[in-house]
Structures are given as structure tokens and as C-alpha cells.
Design a protein around this motif. Structure first.
Motif, PDB file in Angstrom:
ATOM      1  N   ILE A  32      -9.788   0.800  -8.467  1.00 42.85           N
ATOM      2  CA  ILE A  32      -8.678   0.220  -7.709  1.00 42.85           C
ATOM      3  C   ILE A  32      -9.207  -0.206  -6.349  1.00 42.85           C
ATOM      4  O   ILE A  32      -9.754   0.606  -5.599  1.00 42.85           O
ATOM      5  CB  ILE A  32      -7.524   1.228  -7.546  1.00 42.85           C
TER       6      ILE A  32
ATOM      7  N   ASP B 283     -12.416   8.787 -14.280  1.00 42.92           N
ATOM      8  CA  ASP B 283     -11.523   7.875 -14.990  1.00 42.92           C
ATOM      9  C   ASP B 283     -11.044   6.755 -14.067  1.00 42.92           C
ATOM     10  O   ASP B 283     -10.934   5.602 -14.481  1.00 42.92           O
ATOM     11  CB  ASP B 283     -10.328   8.654 -15.558  1.00 42.92           C
ATOM     12  N   VAL B 284     -10.743   7.126 -12.827  1.00 46.37           N
ATOM     13  CA  VAL B 284     -10.284   6.143 -11.839  1.00 46.37           C
ATOM     14  C   VAL B 284     -11.012   6.403 -10.526  1.00 46.37           C
ATOM     15  O   VAL B 284     -11.081   7.552 -10.061  1.00 46.37           O
ATOM     16  CB  VAL B 284      -8.756   6.239 -11.603  1.00 46.37           C
TER      17      VAL B 284
ATOM     18  N   VAL C  17      -2.424   1.849 -14.747  1.00 44.76           N
ATOM     19  CA  VAL C  17      -3.520   2.638 -15.300  1.00 44.76           C
ATOM     20  C   VAL C  17      -3.062   3.439 -16.510  1.00 44.76           C
ATOM     21  O   VAL C  17      -3.712   3.430 -17.574  1.00 44.76           O
ATOM     22  CB  VAL C  17      -4.099   3.591 -14.228  1.00 44.76           C
TER      23      VAL C  17
ATOM     24  N   ASP D  58     -11.951  -7.193 -16.319  1.00 42.23           N
ATOM     25  CA  ASP D  58     -11.333  -5.952 -16.780  1.00 42.23           C
ATOM     26  C   ASP D  58     -11.841  -4.782 -15.940  1.00 42.23           C
ATOM     27  O   ASP D  58     -12.913  -4.838 -15.342  1.00 42.23           O
ATOM     28  CB  ASP D  58     -11.669  -5.689 -18.254  1.00 42.23           C
ATOM     29  N   GLY D  59     -11.065  -3.719 -15.918  1.00 38.79           N
ATOM     30  CA  GLY D  59     -11.502  -2.498 -15.252  1.00 38.79           C
ATOM     31  C   GLY D  59     -11.339  -2.495 -13.752  1.00 38.79           C
ATOM     32  O   GLY D  59     -11.831  -1.579 -13.086  1.00 38.79           O
ATOM     33  N   LEU D  60     -10.665  -3.501 -13.187  1.00 44.23           N
ATOM     34  CA  LEU D  60     -10.477  -3.572 -11.741  1.00 44.23           C
ATOM     35  C   LEU D  60      -9.041  -3.976 -11.439  1.00 44.23           C
ATOM     36  O   LEU D  60      -8.550  -4.988 -11.952  1.00 44.23           O
ATOM     37  CB  LEU D  60     -11.435  -4.587 -11.118  1.00 44.23           C
ATOM     38  N   LEU D  61      -8.360  -3.183 -10.615  1.00 44.14           N
ATOM     39  CA  LEU D  61      -7.009  -3.488 -10.161  1.00 44.14           C
ATOM     40  C   LEU D  61      -7.029  -3.732  -8.660  1.00 44.14           C
ATOM     41  O   LEU D  61      -7.743  -3.060  -7.915  1.00 44.14           O
ATOM     42  CB  LEU D  61      -6.060  -2.331 -10.477  1.00 44.14           C
TER      43      LEU D  61
ATOM     44  N   ALA E  31      -4.410  -6.836 -12.097  1.00 43.29           N
ATOM     45  CA  ALA E  31      -5.716  -7.265 -12.602  1.00 43.29           C
ATOM     46  C   ALA E  31      -5.920  -8.767 -12.430  1.00 43.29           C
ATOM     47  O   ALA E  31      -4.969  -9.550 -12.453  1.00 43.29           O
ATOM     48  CB  ALA E  31      -5.839  -6.903 -14.075  1.00 43.29           C
TER      49      ALA E  31
ATOM     50  N   ARG F  19     -16.466  -6.906 -17.283  1.00 43.16           N
ATOM     51  CA  ARG F  19     -15.890  -5.612 -16.937  1.00 43.16           C
ATOM     52  C   ARG F  19     -16.589  -4.976 -15.725  1.00 43.16           C
ATOM     53  O   ARG F  19     -17.814  -4.975 -15.624  1.00 43.16           O
ATOM     54  CB  ARG F  19     -15.976  -4.649 -18.116  1.00 43.16           C
TER      55      ARG F  19
ATOM     56  N   THR G 216     -11.564   2.746 -14.519  1.00 40.69           N
ATOM     57  CA  THR G 216     -10.822   1.757 -13.743  1.00 40.69           C
ATOM     58  C   THR G 216     -11.150   1.937 -12.275  1.00 40.69           C
ATOM     59  O   THR G 216     -11.215   3.069 -11.780  1.00 40.69           O
ATOM     60  CB  THR G 216      -9.300   1.920 -13.927  1.00 40.69           C
TER      61      THR G 216
END
Length: 396
Positions: free
Chosen positions: A212, A10-11, A366, A339-342, A334, A194, A210
Motif C-alpha cells: 500500500i 502479507d501487506v 485487501v 497487480d499487488g500495489l494499492l 489499484a 506485479r 500487497t
């Protein structure tokens, strides 16, 4: 590029030092999160990490409210670390010593010190302004003739065992089910707007809901692999360890007007000073300019503390700041084009003290899609994209 993912999480957190492990801990301990977390850390010994090579200190004396709030939560976390990070009844011995910071000011810099003090007090920081006479009375070992005042942290500021804190965060995260892998991330895989996962140096691919980016000095290269230019570069900073027969009762971490800092460390002291703008290239080496001790540090130390005239250098080491070239403040959250990247990058030397609050913030992004405790929107990408720096005056 591998055709199919070897695993899915998930992460996925790239970078397992203080910031990455804090994010892993807060994610795994959030009752609203039930997903799987993977932390990628290329060097599980952390020998060359910024955390392990830092001066391991925390302060509330910043000029911007956001930085003050970040570090004030860091202090609360450190005070609760034994309870928070205990595993099977064993707590990390982080040795948090609230010795305080002392910022010294010349007459020209006094108005800035006073303005910063007002901001700090408005945020609840326990700091006091001291006159030259008060400085001389409280710290009789200090030369005060050229000073117009000082600002002293009375509580909440100090230093700690950074490696113990980092290992405590990692161990607690693992006890909560977080998986750690000793492998480097070679890049991000992007599909449209994404990020869908991380390519690994061993040729594998891990899919992620996601990702990080907590990769420290490697953060810019990781971001570039997804088409994002992150204004963060590695800048070398050196720490010098010395002894002196001088006794400095009640010595805090002192910030001299020259830029020199020093603080107690065991039976001795550590000190350092930032290089000038013309001698601060991007760097990935660990060479220490030992001539600085004789040419810059020892004279400045002896001028501020006459007892340091007899100081003797014991050792020195170098580490690296992930320096945000825009404004020396972190970039968090973000990117509007992806999307999908912090991101949690560009701490510029403040990563250890801000790691607990930033780790909690990343978990909130998240799990909840936004900040729930501290509103850290000012540290987002908008200012970087607009060329609008968030200036921090107290950069050490």
C-alpha cells in the motif's frame, strides 16, 4: 538490489501517518484477515508529517458526494475513537471539538454555495444556510456588509488533536500485531506486472503479497520506481498562530471569500491562506513567508473581524500537501497495469479527515477484493488515466 527477501509480510504499508496507520488498524481488526502487516515509517517522531503539521480539522461541506461521505465516516470514527482505539483501558485524548465550519459567500459565489448545500443535505450533512442578517445575529463579531450568505456546519465538523489521533491509530494497530519499522522505502520491486515487495534504504528487501502506497509527498517517487507516473506533488502550506483581545463566542472555522481561513486554537487562533497559482511551486522546505502576516493575513482578518485589528502573531509553521495536480482529490486503489500495489495518494489537504474511511476501504480491497461499505470507485485511477477530473469546488 538484494538477492533474496529478508522477510515476507502479507501487506506492507509505506507511510505510517494517519492514512497508513488507519489502513493498518482496519486490516488488523478485520475478522476476515489473518495475515502479517508491516508499516514502514521513515520518521517515527512524525515531526515533519503532513498530519502533525496540518490545521487538524474535519468538515462535511464539500461539493462532491464522495468527499462528503468520506468525511462523514471520519466524524463517526472520531466520536467512537475512545472505544475503538483503547488499549489496556487507555484511550487517546483526541479532543474532538465540533465547532463547525462557516463558509462565507459574496453575491457572485452564492449560487455555488446554495448548490453545494443541496448536495450536502442530500448526503445527510447537518448544515444550514444563513442570510447576512442571520450571520450578523449569530456572530455579532463578524463584518457582514459585503456578504450574501453563509453555510454553517451545525454538527459533525470541527477540529481535533491530529497527533493524538495518529498515535492512537498506531498504538492500536501495534496492539493487534502490526509491526512498525523506522526505515525508509527506497523503491518497489516489480516482476512483470506485479509488485512483489519493497526495497529498503538500509539495503534490505521485504517481500509482500500487497503493498500500500500511503507515502504522502513521497508517493510519486515510490510509484515511479514501479514505472507508474502519479500526478501528485508536494505543495507547501503555512499556518499562522496569533492572539487577539477580541472575544469571538461560538467561533467556528471560518472560510472567507478571499480564501483566508481562521479558527480558535487554545487561547488564540490559527489562520492561513493558499498561495496563488504563480507562487505555488513544488516544495520540500519548511520556510514560512512571515511577510504574509503583515501583507495578507492581518488585513484580511481585521476586515472580516474588526476585533482582530489588535491581533499579534505568536508563531507560524509550514507543512506539505500531497497535491493531486489533476483535481485535488485522492487516487485510491489499484492501477490497471499493475497487480499487488494499492494507492492512497493525492489527498490535497484532506488526508486527516478522510483517513478513517480510506483506511477501511484499503482493508476491504485487501481482504475482500472490493469495496464493501462506501463505493469509492470514482476516486480510482480511471479518471487520472483518461484526463477526466473529479472536480471539487470546496478546496481550502
Amino acid at each position: 538490489m538484494s538477492a533474496t527477501p529478508t522477510e515476507a509480510f502479507d501487506v506492507v504499508i509505506v507511510g505510517g501517518a494517519a492514512v497508513g496507520s488507519a489502513a493498518a488498524y482496519f486490516l488488523a481488526s478485520d475478522p476476515g484477515f489473518g495475515g502479517r502487516v508491516l508499516v514502514l515509517e521513515r520518521d517515527p517522531s512524525y515531526r515533519d508529517s503532513a498530519t502533525a503539521r496540518s490545521a487538524a480539522s474535519i468538515r462535511h461541506q464539500f461539493s462532491t458526494p464522495g468527499n462528503i461521505r468520506l468525511s462523514m465516516f471520519g466524524t463517526r470514527f472520531l466520536r467512537e475513537a475512545a472505544e475503538r482505539l483503547s488499549v489496556d483501558g487507555e484511550a487517546p485524548a483526541i479532543g474532538f471539538r465540533e465547532g463547525g465550519y462557516l463558509f462565507l459567500a459574496s453575491a457572485a459565489a452564492l449560487p455555488v454555495l446554495q448548490a453545494n448545500h443541496r448536495t450536502q443535505r442530500a448526503e445527510g450533512a447537518d448544515v444550514a444556510l444563513l442570510s447576512p442578517a442571520a450571520l450578523a445575529s449569530r456572530f455579532p463579531w463578524l463584518a457582514t456588509g459585503d456578504l450574501a450568505g453563509g453555510s454553517l456546519g451545525l454538527s459533525g465538523e470541527g477540529w481535533l488533536d491530529a497527533f493524538a489521533l495518529m498515535q492512537g491509530l498506531r498504538r492500536k494497530a501495534q496492539s493487534l500485531g502490526v509491526v512498525y519499522r523506522a526505515v525508509a522505502a527506497s523503491g518497489l520491486r516489480r516482476e512483470g506486472r506485479r509488485v512483489v515487495g519493497v526495497e529498503l534504504a538500509d539495503g534490505a528487501f521485504v517481500a509482500a503479497g500487497t503493498v500500500i502506497n500511503a507515502a504522502g509527498t513521497g508517493a510519486a517517487a515510490l510509484a515511479r520506481s514501479a514505472g507508474i507516473e502519479l500526478p501528485v506533488r508536494a505543495k507547501k502550506r503555512c499556518v499562522f498562530h496569533f492572539r487577539s483581545p477580541a472575544r469571538l463566542p461560538g467561533c467556528p472555522l471560518v472560510i472567507d471569500p478571499s480564501g483566508l481561513y481562521f479558527r480558535p486554537e487554545g487561547e488564540g487562533f490559527i489562520c492561513g491562506i493558499a498561495p496563488g497559482p504563480d507562487e505555488d511551486p513544488d516544495s520540500d522546505d519548511f520556510e514560512v513567508p512571515l511577510a504574509w502576516w503583515e501583507d495578507r493575513l492581518w488585513p484580511a482578518l481585521a476586515a472580516r473581524v474588526p476585533g482582530f485589528e489588535a491581533a499579534r502573531l505568536l508563531s507560524a509553521w509550514a507543512g506539505h500537501y500531497d497535491m493531486n495536480l489533476l483535481d485535488h482529490n485522492l487516487i485510491l486503489g489499484a492501477h490497471p497495469a499493475l497487480d499487488g500495489l494499492l494507492f492512497a495518494n493525492g489527498f490535497s489537504g484532506h488526508g486527516l479527515q478522510q483517513a478513517p474511511a480510506v483506511g477501511r476501504a484499503l482493508a476491504e480491497l485487501v481482504v475482500h477484493g472490493g469495496f464493501r461499505t462506501l463505493d469509492l470507485a470514482e476516486f480510482g485511477w480511471a479518471r487520472a488515466l483518461e484526463g477526466r477530473p473529479l472536480l471539487e469546488l470546496n478546496v481550502v
